[in-house]
Scaffold this motif. Structure first.
Motif, short mmCIF file in Angstrom:
data_model
loop_
_atom_site.label_atom_id
_atom_site.label_comp_id
_atom_site.label_asym_id
_atom_site.label_seq_id
_atom_site.Cartn_x
_atom_site.Cartn_y
_atom_site.Cartn_z
N PHE A 291 7.86 2.48 1.51
CA PHE A 291 7.93 1.13 2.07
C PHE A 291 7.85 1.18 3.59
CE2 PHE A 291 10.35 -2.27 4.02
CZ PHE A 291 9.74 -3.38 3.48
N THR A 292 8.58 2.13 4.19
CA THR A 292 8.57 2.25 5.65
C THR A 292 7.17 2.55 6.16
OG1 THR A 292 10.86 3.02 5.63
CG2 THR A 292 9.57 3.50 7.60
N ALA A 293 6.49 3.50 5.51
CA ALA A 293 5.13 3.85 5.92
C ALA A 293 4.17 2.69 5.71
CB ALA A 293 4.65 5.06 5.13
N LEU A 294 4.34 1.96 4.61
CA LEU A 294 3.50 0.81 4.30
C LEU A 294 3.52 -0.22 5.42
CD1 LEU A 294 1.98 -1.15 2.30
CD2 LEU A 294 4.25 -1.83 1.50
N ALA A 295 4.69 -0.44 6.01
CA ALA A 295 4.82 -1.47 7.04
C ALA A 295 4.70 -0.93 8.47
CB ALA A 295 6.17 -2.18 6.88
N ALA A 296 5.25 0.27 8.72
CA ALA A 296 5.34 0.76 10.10
C ALA A 296 4.00 1.13 10.71
CB ALA A 296 6.29 1.96 10.15
N PRO A 298 0.68 0.27 10.04
CA PRO A 298 -0.22 -0.81 10.45
C PRO A 298 0.36 -1.67 11.57
CG PRO A 298 0.73 -1.29 8.31
CD PRO A 298 1.08 0.13 8.63
N ALA A 299 1.69 -1.91 11.53
CA ALA A 299 2.30 -2.76 12.55
C ALA A 299 2.20 -2.14 13.94
CB ALA A 299 3.76 -3.03 12.19
N LEU A 300 2.58 -0.86 14.05
CA LEU A 300 2.61 -0.21 15.37
C LEU A 300 1.23 0.25 15.82
CD1 LEU A 300 5.24 -0.02 17.01
CD2 LEU A 300 5.66 -0.32 14.59
N GLY A 333 6.38 4.90 18.18
CA GLY A 333 7.20 3.90 17.50
C GLY A 333 6.91 3.80 16.02
N ALA A 334 5.69 4.13 15.61
CA ALA A 334 5.34 4.08 14.19
C ALA A 334 6.18 5.06 13.36
CB ALA A 334 3.85 4.40 14.01
N PHE A 335 6.71 6.09 14.00
CA PHE A 335 7.50 7.10 13.29
C PHE A 335 9.01 6.87 13.42
CE2 PHE A 335 3.42 9.00 14.21
CZ PHE A 335 3.11 9.73 13.08
N MET A 336 9.43 5.98 14.31
CA MET A 336 10.85 5.78 14.55
C MET A 336 11.63 5.26 13.35
SD MET A 336 11.34 6.99 17.50
CE MET A 336 13.02 6.43 17.81
N PRO A 337 11.08 4.35 12.52
CA PRO A 337 11.86 3.87 11.37
C PRO A 337 12.27 4.96 10.39
CG PRO A 337 10.02 2.39 11.78
CD PRO A 337 9.81 3.60 12.64
N PHE A 338 11.54 6.07 10.34
CA PHE A 338 11.90 7.16 9.43
C PHE A 338 13.23 7.80 9.81
CE2 PHE A 338 7.19 7.04 9.23
CZ PHE A 338 7.07 6.68 7.90
N MET A 419 -0.46 6.32 6.64
CA MET A 419 -0.78 6.60 8.03
C MET A 419 -2.29 6.69 8.24
SD MET A 419 0.41 9.82 10.45
CE MET A 419 -0.78 10.95 9.73
N LEU A 420 -2.97 7.43 7.37
CA LEU A 420 -4.42 7.59 7.50
C LEU A 420 -5.15 6.27 7.25
CD1 LEU A 420 -4.84 11.04 5.71
CD2 LEU A 420 -4.81 10.57 8.17
N THR A 421 -4.68 5.50 6.27
CA THR A 421 -5.30 4.21 5.99
C THR A 421 -5.13 3.25 7.17
OG1 THR A 421 -4.86 4.47 3.63
CG2 THR A 421 -5.34 2.25 4.40
#
Length: 479
Positions: A291-296, A298-300, A333-338, A419-421
């Motif tokens: 879920f985190t990867a799904l949202a983080a 594309p957003a960042l 920032g894309a990695f911070m939610p993890f 991430m790749l998508t």
């Protein structure tokens, strides 16, 4: 298991909607303040942010997390925390009140004396709701917390904007912070069935502090990790430059907080309930990573792609020097939610010592390396800071292996497809839309095209959770 799954899913989705609404309001108010105030105004308030956040950490002393993790906390526990936090906040405020001239002298900004003394009132107000916030958190009152947050943002933001329009400059931001904490904690009192009584016992504090101190220390260290750049920049550079970084840091933080808050609202209560059942724990963790990867991502990644037109169109060209800083920060920032997932895992397993030492080691390494790069300028310092934040996730993964069945192959399998998508989608949109010249049109087109292309590729590659998220939105908003 079904009950827990339903509870976690509902909480996660409500948390996402809450974070979306919260961040949308922050975006709107951030844009308005950015247009009304100068970089120096925002830089001044940014210089003292670390003191406010650290004071909040100290007054809370890890008891919020401790209450949330106890199996059966009693009225005595909540009541003792309530009065202890208020007492400690008054002591801290008194110390900072008299230290205000020293803070102003460090930054070479005399205006900070009374500005800081006023802003520091906000953490006295926030101390009133720590026990109530823990009660709401452990009972998964996500909807009620959403109402309180949104109302607080609306009231404080509106008053702040009125003051900015009247020419109060940086004082408008100070008033916004104080009023937010006042309204927020009134809301916590309103929705919470637990209320304090006029009695105080130190024994619950002493008992809980054996656990909470291992939360407090890394929380303080983590705060330093997030804000020490502003302290260094405030000493080395003019308030205007600090303002550029503060603006970039704020938008990046808002971007990844949208995701991390969604997960954090349910992660710890669910992991505590799962306990040591490793098979269930692994399923929960992997779904959180997905879920985190799904949202983080594309957003960042999306914010990094539209950073130039976003800043110029919405905040005006006076903020354009913040663009490259924002782009670099967004990649990290894309990695911070993890971090939230790993931290909640170790805390729910009772290993607050791991939480503490991981954060301490990280911030020490960051400060040493970033200071070593100070002669190369602000951009180099920000790049190094970002790289270190991404690399340190490897340390957290090493700790997670010792506490659960979560392996690196699981994490990579769960996050790399997203991430790749996301990267492919955003880069494709960036190059395809480059010929568009009106910045406002370019901004809108890139946002819409990036979102649609990401969803299309996610569906095409059958990435997990996509169908569940779409079905949830349909059920909630499409009758």
């Amino acid at each position: 298991m079904e009950s827990l799954k339903d509870k976690a899913t509902k909480g996660l989705m409500w948390g996402t909607l809450t974070s979306a609404a919260t961040q949308m309001l922050n975006v709107v108010f951030g844009i308005i303040f950015g247009r009304l105030l100068s970089p120096a105004d925002i830089g001044l308030v940014g210089m003292i942010t670390i003191f406010t956040v650290l004071a909040n950490n100290l007054q809370e002393s890890g008891f919020f997390t401790t209450l949330a993790n106890q199996k059966n906390p009693t009225h005595r526990d909540f009541n003792s925390v309530f009065w202890f936090c208020i007492s400690l906040s008054l002591i801290i405020y008194t110390i900072l009140f008299f230290c205000a001239p020293l803070i102003a002298s460090y930054y070479h900004q005399p205006k900070l004396v009374w500005l800081s003394r006023f802003v520091f009132l906000s953490f006295i107000l926030s101390s009133l709701g720590i026990a109530h916030g823990a009660w709401m958190f452990r009972n998964l009152m996500v909807k009620e917390r959403a109402i309180v947050m949104i109302v607080s943002l609306l009231v404080s933001g509106t008053i702040g904007i009125i003051l900015a329009l009247q020419g109060y400059s940086y004082w408008s931001l100070a008033w916004q912070q104080v009023i937010f904490n006042l309204v927020y904690n009134i809301g916590r009192f309103y929705f919470t069935r637990w209320h304090p009584t006029f009695e105080f016992e130190f024994e619950p504090i002493r008992r809980m502090f054996r656990f909470s101190n291992k939360i407090l220390i890394p929380t303080v260290v983590n705060t330093i990790s997030q804000h020490f750049l502003t302290v260094i920049f405030g000493r080395l550079f003019p308030a205007r430059i600090v303002g550029y970084f503060t603006q970039a840091f704020k938008w990046n933080t808002m971007g990844y907080t949208f995701v991390s808050d969604s997960v954090a609202q349910i992660a710890q209560p669910v992991l505590v309930e799962v306990g040591n059942e490793h098979e269930r724990q692994l399923r929960v963790l992997r779904n959180m990573f997905r879920f985190t990867a799904l949202a983080a991502f594309p957003a960042l990644f999306g914010l990094a792609i539209v950073a130039d037109e976003f800043i110029v169109v919405l905040l005006t060209a006076k903020w354009q020097p913040a663009v490259p800083l924002l782009q670099v920060l967004c990649l990290g920032g894309a990695f911070m939610p993890f971090y939230k997932i790993y931290q909640n895992l170790v805390v729910s397993c009772g290993r607050s010592d791991i939480y503490m030492w991981c954060n301490i080691a990280q911030v020490i390494l960051q400060i040493i390396i970033v200071l070593g790069c100070s002669r190369y300028g602000i951009m180099t310092m920000v790049v190094v800071y970002t790289i270190l934040n991404i690399a340190w996730l490897g340390v957290w993964q090493h700790c997670a292996v010792r506490l659960s069945d979560l392996r690196l192959r699981h994490v990579l399998a769960d996050i790399l497809p997203y991430m790749l998508t996301a990267a492919a989608s955003m880069l494709a949109v960036y190059f395809i839309t480059k010929p568009i010249s009106p910045l406002f049109v370019l901004l809108i087109v890139r946002i819409i095209a990036g979102a649609l292309l990401y969803l299309l590729l996610a569906k095409l590659f059958r990435l997990p959770l996509i169908d569940q998220c779409i079905d949830f939105v349909k059920k909630k908003f499409i009758r």
